[in-house]
Design a protein around this motif. Structure first.
Motif, PDB file in Angstrom:
ATOM      1  N   VAL A 212       0.836  -1.201   0.000  1.00  0.00           N
ATOM      2  CA  VAL A 212       0.000   0.000   0.000  1.00  0.00           C
ATOM      3  C   VAL A 212       0.874   1.256   0.000  1.00  0.00           C
ATOM      4  CG1 VAL A 212      -1.550   1.370   1.448  1.00  0.00           C
ATOM      5  CG2 VAL A 212      -2.059  -1.026   1.012  1.00  0.00           C
ATOM      6  N   GLU A 213       1.949   1.234   0.770  1.00  0.00           N
ATOM      7  CA  GLU A 213       2.849   2.385   0.806  1.00  0.00           C
ATOM      8  C   GLU A 213       3.542   2.576  -0.540  1.00  0.00           C
ATOM      9  OE1 GLU A 213       5.452   1.785   4.110  1.00  0.00           O
ATOM     10  OE2 GLU A 213       3.875   2.099   5.612  1.00  0.00           O
ATOM     11  N   THR A 214       3.889   1.466  -1.209  1.00  0.00           N
ATOM     12  CA  THR A 214       4.471   1.563  -2.551  1.00  0.00           C
ATOM     13  C   THR A 214       3.470   2.181  -3.519  1.00  0.00           C
ATOM     14  OG1 THR A 214       5.892  -0.364  -2.176  1.00  0.00           O
ATOM     15  CG2 THR A 214       5.461   0.233  -4.465  1.00  0.00           C
ATOM     16  N   PHE A 215       2.222   1.751  -3.427  1.00  0.00           N
ATOM     17  CA  PHE A 215       1.166   2.330  -4.264  1.00  0.00           C
ATOM     18  C   PHE A 215       1.065   3.829  -4.043  1.00  0.00           C
ATOM     19  CE2 PHE A 215      -3.115   4.021  -4.533  1.00  0.00           C
ATOM     20  CZ  PHE A 215      -3.491   3.691  -5.820  1.00  0.00           C
ATOM     21  N   ARG A 216       1.035   4.243  -2.768  1.00  0.00           N
ATOM     22  CA  ARG A 216       0.878   5.666  -2.473  1.00  0.00           C
ATOM     23  C   ARG A 216       2.041   6.466  -3.045  1.00  0.00           C
ATOM     24  NH1 ARG A 216      -3.786   5.940  -1.587  1.00  0.00           N
ATOM     25  NH2 ARG A 216      -3.384   7.443  -3.215  1.00  0.00           N
ATOM     26  N   ALA A 217       3.254   5.928  -2.963  1.00  0.00           N
ATOM     27  CA  ALA A 217       4.413   6.635  -3.496  1.00  0.00           C
ATOM     28  C   ALA A 217       4.334   6.744  -5.017  1.00  0.00           C
ATOM     29  CB  ALA A 217       5.698   5.916  -3.082  1.00  0.00           C
ATOM     30  N   LEU A 218       3.925   5.665  -5.680  1.00  0.00           N
ATOM     31  CA  LEU A 218       3.795   5.680  -7.136  1.00  0.00           C
ATOM     32  C   LEU A 218       2.701   6.642  -7.579  1.00  0.00           C
ATOM     33  CD1 LEU A 218       4.105   1.841  -7.844  1.00  0.00           C
ATOM     34  CD2 LEU A 218       5.782   3.604  -8.450  1.00  0.00           C
ATOM     35  N   ASP A 219       1.586   6.633  -6.857  1.00  0.00           N
ATOM     36  CA  ASP A 219       0.477   7.526  -7.202  1.00  0.00           C
ATOM     37  C   ASP A 219       0.878   8.980  -7.009  1.00  0.00           C
ATOM     38  OD1 ASP A 219      -2.287   7.966  -7.995  1.00  0.00           O
ATOM     39  OD2 ASP A 219      -2.680   8.500  -5.903  1.00  0.00           O
ATOM     40  N   ASP A 220       1.599   9.255  -5.923  1.00  0.00           N
ATOM     41  CA  ASP A 220       2.025  10.625  -5.637  1.00  0.00           C
ATOM     42  C   ASP A 220       2.975  11.149  -6.719  1.00  0.00           C
ATOM     43  OD1 ASP A 220       2.061  12.917  -3.756  1.00  0.00           O
ATOM     44  OD2 ASP A 220       4.187  12.406  -3.570  1.00  0.00           O
ATOM     45  N   LYS A 221       3.803  10.260  -7.261  1.00  0.00           N
ATOM     46  CA  LYS A 221       4.744  10.657  -8.316  1.00  0.00           C
ATOM     47  C   LYS A 221       4.085  10.753  -9.694  1.00  0.00           C
ATOM     48  CE  LYS A 221       8.746   8.425  -6.131  1.00  0.00           C
ATOM     49  NZ  LYS A 221       9.719   7.293  -6.268  1.00  0.00           N
ATOM     50  N   GLY A 222       2.837  10.286  -9.802  1.00  0.00           N
ATOM     51  CA  GLY A 222       2.197  10.262 -11.110  1.00  0.00           C
ATOM     52  C   GLY A 222       2.704   9.141 -11.988  1.00  0.00           C
ATOM     53  N   SER A 223       3.183   8.068 -11.371  1.00  0.00           N
ATOM     54  CA  SER A 223       3.773   6.962 -12.122  1.00  0.00           C
ATOM     55  C   SER A 223       2.752   5.923 -12.571  1.00  0.00           C
ATOM     56  CB  SER A 223       4.841   6.263 -11.270  1.00  0.00           C
ATOM     57  OG  SER A 223       5.860   7.163 -10.917  1.00  0.00           O
ATOM     58  N   LEU A 224       1.518   6.011 -12.082  1.00  0.00           N
ATOM     59  CA  LEU A 224       0.499   5.019 -12.436  1.00  0.00           C
ATOM     60  C   LEU A 224      -0.357   5.529 -13.588  1.00  0.00           C
ATOM     61  CD1 LEU A 224      -0.448   3.975  -8.798  1.00  0.00           C
ATOM     62  CD2 LEU A 224       1.029   2.772 -10.409  1.00  0.00           C
ATOM     63  N   TYR A 225      -0.922   6.710 -13.428  1.00  0.00           N
ATOM     64  CA  TYR A 225      -1.586   7.404 -14.524  1.00  0.00           C
ATOM     65  C   TYR A 225      -0.666   8.551 -14.976  1.00  0.00           C
ATOM     66  CZ  TYR A 225      -6.157   5.196 -13.672  1.00  0.00           C
ATOM     67  OH  TYR A 225      -7.187   4.312 -13.544  1.00  0.00           O
ATOM     68  N   GLU A 226      -0.325   8.549 -16.243  1.00  0.00           N
ATOM     69  CA  GLU A 226       0.410   9.693 -16.787  1.00  0.00           C
ATOM     70  C   GLU A 226      -0.603  10.745 -17.214  1.00  0.00           C
ATOM     71  OE1 GLU A 226       3.148  10.894 -20.650  1.00  0.00           O
ATOM     72  OE2 GLU A 226       3.099   8.790 -19.999  1.00  0.00           O
ATOM     73  N   VAL A 227      -0.590  11.885 -16.547  1.00  0.00           N
ATOM     74  CA  VAL A 227      -1.596  12.920 -16.764  1.00  0.00           C
ATOM     75  C   VAL A 227      -0.933  14.200 -17.243  1.00  0.00           C
ATOM     76  CG1 VAL A 227      -3.399  14.322 -15.687  1.00  0.00           C
ATOM     77  CG2 VAL A 227      -3.105  11.930 -14.993  1.00  0.00           C
ATOM     78  N   ALA A 228      -1.481  14.796 -18.286  1.00  0.00           N
ATOM     79  CA  ALA A 228      -1.069  16.130 -18.717  1.00  0.00           C
ATOM     80  C   ALA A 228      -1.971  17.135 -18.008  1.00  0.00           C
ATOM     81  CB  ALA A 228      -1.192  16.268 -20.230  1.00  0.00           C
TER      82      ALA A 228
END
Length: 230
Positions: A212-228
Motif C-alpha cells: 500500500v505504501e508503494t502504491f501511495r508513493a507511485l500515485d504521488d509521483k504520477g507513475s500510475l496514470y500519466e496525466v497532462a
C-alpha cells in the motif's frame, strides 16, 4: 461551529431487520486533507471484527442506529475513535457506495458485500440468516484493503501503462474501473473514487502495508496514470 473530533476515522456497514442490526463490514480509513476542500480518501483497511477496537466501534454503532431510529434496511456510519471514545460523524440510511466488487470480498473470507447481504435480506431471508445474522456479522480470513487514486489538478490521461506495475506487488488482487487514455481528471477534493479502486489481499499485514505504501508513493509521483495537467 463544531467541536473537533480527534482520532482515526472508521465506517461500519450494517443491515437492519426489525431493529436487529447485522454488521457486514467495518473499515479504518486514511484521509488526505485537501486545503480549501474536504478530505480525499487514500485507503480503507478491513477491521478484524474480533479485535477490541472493532468490537467497541460495532457496539457503539448499533447504539447509534437504535438512537436515531434505523429499524430496517442498510446504513453506513462514520465514526472516529477519539480520545474520549467513539464519536459519530454521520450515518446514512443507504448502502456504503460503489466500491463493493464481490470477488475480492469473497477472496478475503467475507460472505459477500453489504449489497450482497441486502439482496439476500430482501429476496432470500433464509440465506441472509444463515450467511450473516446467525454468524453475528462478517468474518475475515485475510488482510484486506482498498486504495484510491488522488489527482493533483485538472488534466487529461495520456497513458495508463504504469498500472501494470501494480501486478508486481505481492498483495495486489485487482484493479476495478480504471481510466483510459483520453479521460479527463480533476483535482481530488472528496471521496468519489475517481480513477478506480485497487484491492489488496495478504496473509501478512506487513506485506500488505508495504505494498500500500508503494502504491501511495507511485500515485504521488504520477507513475500510475500519466496525466497532462492544464
Amino acid at each position: 461551529m463544531q467541536t473537533y473530533i480527534d482520532g482515526d476515522q472508521y465506517f461500519v456497514n450494517t443491515i437492519s431487520i426489525a431493529g436487529e442490526h447485522t454488521v457486514t463490514d467495518a473499515w479504518r480509513m486514511t484521509l488526505l486533507p485537501i486545503p480549501g476542500f474536504s478530505n480525499a480518501m487514500e485507503e480503507w483497511f478491513l477491521l478484524d471484527p474480533e479485535e477490541a477496537d472493532a468490537k467497541s466501534l460495532i457496539a457503539y454503532t448499533k447504539q447509534v442506529l437504535d438512537a436515531i431510529g434505523v429499524i430496517n434496511g442498510p446504513a453506513v456510519s462514520e465514526v472516529r475513535l477519539s480520545s474520549n471514545g467513539p464519536a459519530l460523524i454521520e450515518t446514512g440510511a443507504r448502502l456504503n457506495g460503489p466500491t463493493m466488487e464481490r470477488d475480492p470480498y469473497i477472496s478475503a473470507g467475507l460472505q459477500g458485500t453489504q449489497a450482497t447481504a441486502l439482496a439476500q435480506q430482501l429476496v432470500a431471508p433464509d440465506m441472509f440468516a444463515a450467511n450473516w445474522a446467525s454468524r453475528g456479522g462478517y468474518s475475515r480470513a485475510k488482510q484486506f484493503a482498498k486504495s484510491f487514486f488522488i489527482f493533483k489538478g485538472k488534466g487529461v490521461v495520456q497513458s495508463t501503462d504504469g498500472l501494470e506495475t501494480l501486478k508486481e506487488l505481492k498483495s495486489f488482487h485487482s484493479n476495478y474501473r480504471p481510466l483510459k487514455a483520453g479521460d479527463d481528471v480533476s483535482l481530488t477534493t472528496d471521496t468519489v473514487g475517481r480513477g478506480g479502486v485497487v484491492y489488496w489481499l495478504a496473509d501478512d499485514p506487513a506485506q500488505l502495508q508495504e505494498d500500500v505504501e508503494t502504491f501511495r508513493a507511485l500515485d504521488d509521483k504520477g507513475s500510475l496514470y500519466e496525466v497532462a495537467y492544464s
